[in-house]
Design a protein around this motif. Sequence first.
Motif, PDB file in Angstrom:
ATOM      1  N   ILE A 226       0.846  -1.201   0.000  1.00 32.47           N
ATOM      2  CA  ILE A 226       0.000   0.000   0.000  1.00 32.47           C
ATOM      3  C   ILE A 226       0.879   1.247   0.000  1.00 32.47           C
ATOM      4  O   ILE A 226       0.623   2.207  -0.736  1.00 32.47           O
ATOM      5  N   ILE A 227       1.914   1.238   0.840  1.00 30.63           N
ATOM      6  CA  ILE A 227       2.841   2.378   0.884  1.00 30.63           C
ATOM      7  C   ILE A 227       3.443   2.627  -0.498  1.00 30.63           C
ATOM      8  O   ILE A 227       3.581   3.771  -0.945  1.00 30.63           O
ATOM      9  N   LYS A 228       3.768   1.561  -1.199  1.00 32.79           N
ATOM     10  CA  LYS A 228       4.379   1.672  -2.525  1.00 32.79           C
ATOM     11  C   LYS A 228       3.398   2.253  -3.548  1.00 32.79           C
ATOM     12  O   LYS A 228       3.770   3.095  -4.375  1.00 32.79           O
ATOM     13  N   ASN A 229       2.126   1.830  -3.493  1.00 28.58           N
ATOM     14  CA  ASN A 229       1.145   2.210  -4.508  1.00 28.58           C
ATOM     15  C   ASN A 229       0.346   3.460  -4.166  1.00 28.58           C
ATOM     16  O   ASN A 229      -0.131   4.166  -5.063  1.00 28.58           O
ATOM     17  N   ASP A 230       0.174   3.741  -2.875  1.00 27.37           N
ATOM     18  CA  ASP A 230      -0.639   4.881  -2.446  1.00 27.37           C
ATOM     19  C   ASP A 230      -0.018   5.459  -1.172  1.00 27.37           C
ATOM     20  O   ASP A 230      -0.564   5.326  -0.078  1.00 27.37           O
TER      21      ASP A 230
ATOM     22  N   GLU B  42      13.638  -1.124   1.936  1.00 24.74           N
ATOM     23  CA  GLU B  42      14.043   0.203   1.450  1.00 24.74           C
ATOM     24  C   GLU B  42      13.491   0.516   0.067  1.00 24.74           C
ATOM     25  O   GLU B  42      13.560   1.662  -0.398  1.00 24.74           O
ATOM     26  N   THR B  43      12.886  -0.464  -0.616  1.00 26.72           N
ATOM     27  CA  THR B  43      12.400  -0.254  -1.986  1.00 26.72           C
ATOM     28  C   THR B  43      10.924   0.138  -2.049  1.00 26.72           C
ATOM     29  O   THR B  43      10.392   0.338  -3.142  1.00 26.72           O
ATOM     30  N   TYR B  44      10.245   0.254  -0.915  1.00 26.11           N
ATOM     31  CA  TYR B  44       8.787   0.460  -0.923  1.00 26.11           C
ATOM     32  C   TYR B  44       8.357   1.921  -0.774  1.00 26.11           C
ATOM     33  O   TYR B  44       7.164   2.209  -0.738  1.00 26.11           O
ATOM     34  N   GLY B  45       9.283   2.839  -0.642  1.00 28.03           N
ATOM     35  CA  GLY B  45       8.909   4.249  -0.607  1.00 28.03           C
ATOM     36  C   GLY B  45       8.480   4.759   0.750  1.00 28.03           C
ATOM     37  O   GLY B  45       7.692   5.711   0.834  1.00 28.03           O
ATOM     38  N   ILE B  46       8.992   4.176   1.818  1.00 25.46           N
ATOM     39  CA  ILE B  46       8.696   4.687   3.159  1.00 25.46           C
ATOM     40  C   ILE B  46       9.145   6.146   3.287  1.00 25.46           C
ATOM     41  O   ILE B  46       8.562   6.928   4.041  1.00 25.46           O
TER      42      ILE B  46
ATOM     43  N   PHE C  60      15.055   2.738  11.918  1.00 25.45           N
ATOM     44  CA  PHE C  60      13.923   3.155  11.094  1.00 25.45           C
ATOM     45  C   PHE C  60      14.138   4.553  10.527  1.00 25.45           C
ATOM     46  O   PHE C  60      13.697   4.856   9.405  1.00 25.45           O
ATOM     47  N   LYS C  61      14.820   5.381  11.274  1.00 27.28           N
ATOM     48  CA  LYS C  61      15.090   6.750  10.832  1.00 27.28           C
ATOM     49  C   LYS C  61      15.807   6.752   9.478  1.00 27.28           C
ATOM     50  O   LYS C  61      15.598   7.655   8.645  1.00 27.28           O
ATOM     51  N   LYS C  62      16.630   5.749   9.236  1.00 25.57           N
ATOM     52  CA  LYS C  62      17.380   5.666   7.979  1.00 25.57           C
ATOM     53  C   LYS C  62      16.469   5.443   6.774  1.00 25.57           C
ATOM     54  O   LYS C  62      16.854   5.729   5.634  1.00 25.57           O
ATOM     55  N   LEU C  63      15.261   4.908   7.002  1.00 26.07           N
ATOM     56  CA  LEU C  63      14.327   4.650   5.904  1.00 26.07           C
ATOM     57  C   LEU C  63      13.478   5.876   5.577  1.00 26.07           C
ATOM     58  O   LEU C  63      12.835   5.934   4.536  1.00 26.07           O
ATOM     59  N   MET C  64      13.449   6.845   6.475  1.00 30.19           N
ATOM     60  CA  MET C  64      12.544   7.971   6.359  1.00 30.19           C
ATOM     61  C   MET C  64      13.105   9.086   5.480  1.00 30.19           C
ATOM     62  O   MET C  64      14.302   9.183   5.271  1.00 30.19           O
ATOM     63  N   GLY C  65      12.200   9.925   5.008  1.00 27.53           N
ATOM     64  CA  GLY C  65      12.606  11.088   4.244  1.00 27.53           C
ATOM     65  C   GLY C  65      13.310  12.108   5.120  1.00 27.53           C
ATOM     66  O   GLY C  65      13.182  12.094   6.350  1.00 27.53           O
TER      67      GLY C  65
END
Length: 548
Positions: free
Chosen positions: A276-280, A302-306, A327-332
């Motif tokens: 869902i994160i990846k698509n919407d 890391e490929t799902y757009g978090i 988790f912080k490393k995955l965030m924008g």
Amino acid sequence: MTEKRWLHFYPNDVVSNVTIEKKTLSDLLAESVKRFDSEISLEFYDKQWTYREVYEISERLAGCLYQQGFRKGDRLSIMMQNGPAYVFSFFGVVRLGGIVVQTNPMYVEREILYQLNDTGAEYMICSDTVYERVKRVQDETSLRKIIVVQTEEDTNIHLANEDKYLDDFLQTYQTKAPKININPIEDIAVLQYTGGTTGVSKGVMLTHQNFINQVEIVNEFLFKRFEAQQDLNRVAISFLPLFHIFGLANVCLTGFRFGYKQIILPRFEPETVLNIIKNDPPLFFFGVPTMYNALLNAPHVETYGINKIKAFFCGGSPMPFEKYLQFKKLMGKDAVLSDGYGLSEATSGTTNQPYSRVKVGSVGVPLPNTTAKIVVETDKGFEEAPIGSKGELVIKGPQVMKGYWNKPEETNVVLRDGWLHTGDIAYMDEEGYLYIVDRKKDMIIASGYNIYPREIEEVIYQIPAIKEVIVIGIPDEYRGETVKAYIALKENKIVTEDEIISFCGQYLAAYKVPKHIEFRDELPKSSVGKLLKRELRDQELKKLQARK
């Protein structure tokens, strides 16, 4: 009283004392229709409902219930997993001034029986997956009307003659329910049951105004800054159970205040959530630490757009420091992961991190209209503890419950002079940020030393092979209690008991180092994904009794 030192660190656009209108939860829904009307409110698999459709279905359900004799003050149990029917049912009941009884769909017959008899509920809306459990205890309760929601896991059940499926029940609609006079401040909207970790489970009485206050306070502190931004994907994923206060108040009802689309899932499944994160990509993400941990352990996370999500909110229990850093490393770059603190007795949220200044390890500062202090019990009663000293966290605010249902003595224990005694050990720093140390009842006393399990868990989480850990105190003839750690390892990872004890010895005083380690494939969790110390403690007590 401690000065409200935390106000110096509020974001500039946040008002510390919000003026909140007196209104009902039906008013909340009606206002959301005026503002968002044909926009999508709920999405469940391949179906969608606009704000107006949610209102119309809820009104229809209220009319049908009224025809069946449901009146103001009557109790209706909702017992199902997340789905749009939960939302329709909730708004249909409160529209009539009825009281929603939040019933966990994982309850066994004994638990269902206790809750129905404690509330005297005569009505229930439940999923087909729990129907037969309910029917087996119905004759021992006041329950007289059961409405059944068909799920994607349809069990092909046969309903008793007097029961109806929800779709069929809605077909009985004849006329709109009359206007009901509701006092938002006094009238109860929800009985939210505590986990029963100390004695029997208690029904927390939450009024319409409790929920309105909570929604407005959270909106002011966390969401208001996004309202004027036009280029945002106004979406949130609703997998936190709606029968839990976090999911109901801070995800579902806040959604109607803010106007986002709620993508409802019946349960948390990492792969489904990531897709869902990846698509919407949602604007907001709500979870508890075990869910964040599950995402961290998902393949190719890391490929799902978090990194497209703007704000992350963590509740249930504090996020372990090591997991926060991962988790912080995955965030924008501009996204915030905000730990907060709440409890059923305060309609969920009482503190959160200011988005402008996050302090890792803290649960933030009191929300608008809310005050907190740390107290210790003395011969003179409860006195405020010095800054930096540990004591019990007490809360005062307009989201604090009316009391426990039919339990005045228990109510008087936790509500004193307007302060809610949370039972949590915490401390406040010089800037007013709060840090939860542990549950008062979880504290381990070994040879006279106070030991806080969370401190030990934070150390163990630094070991890379560790997936999850729970630390409890177990009886010890010599020390009174001693420390035991239950550990689940990441897949294909190995670490020995001696290595864990040795590692702890580098960072903890000797009396805090676990004396016992037990490895398990999985650790017990609550319905919302919170790790359950009490279940392991009960297992240890049973083992002890069996040896006697």
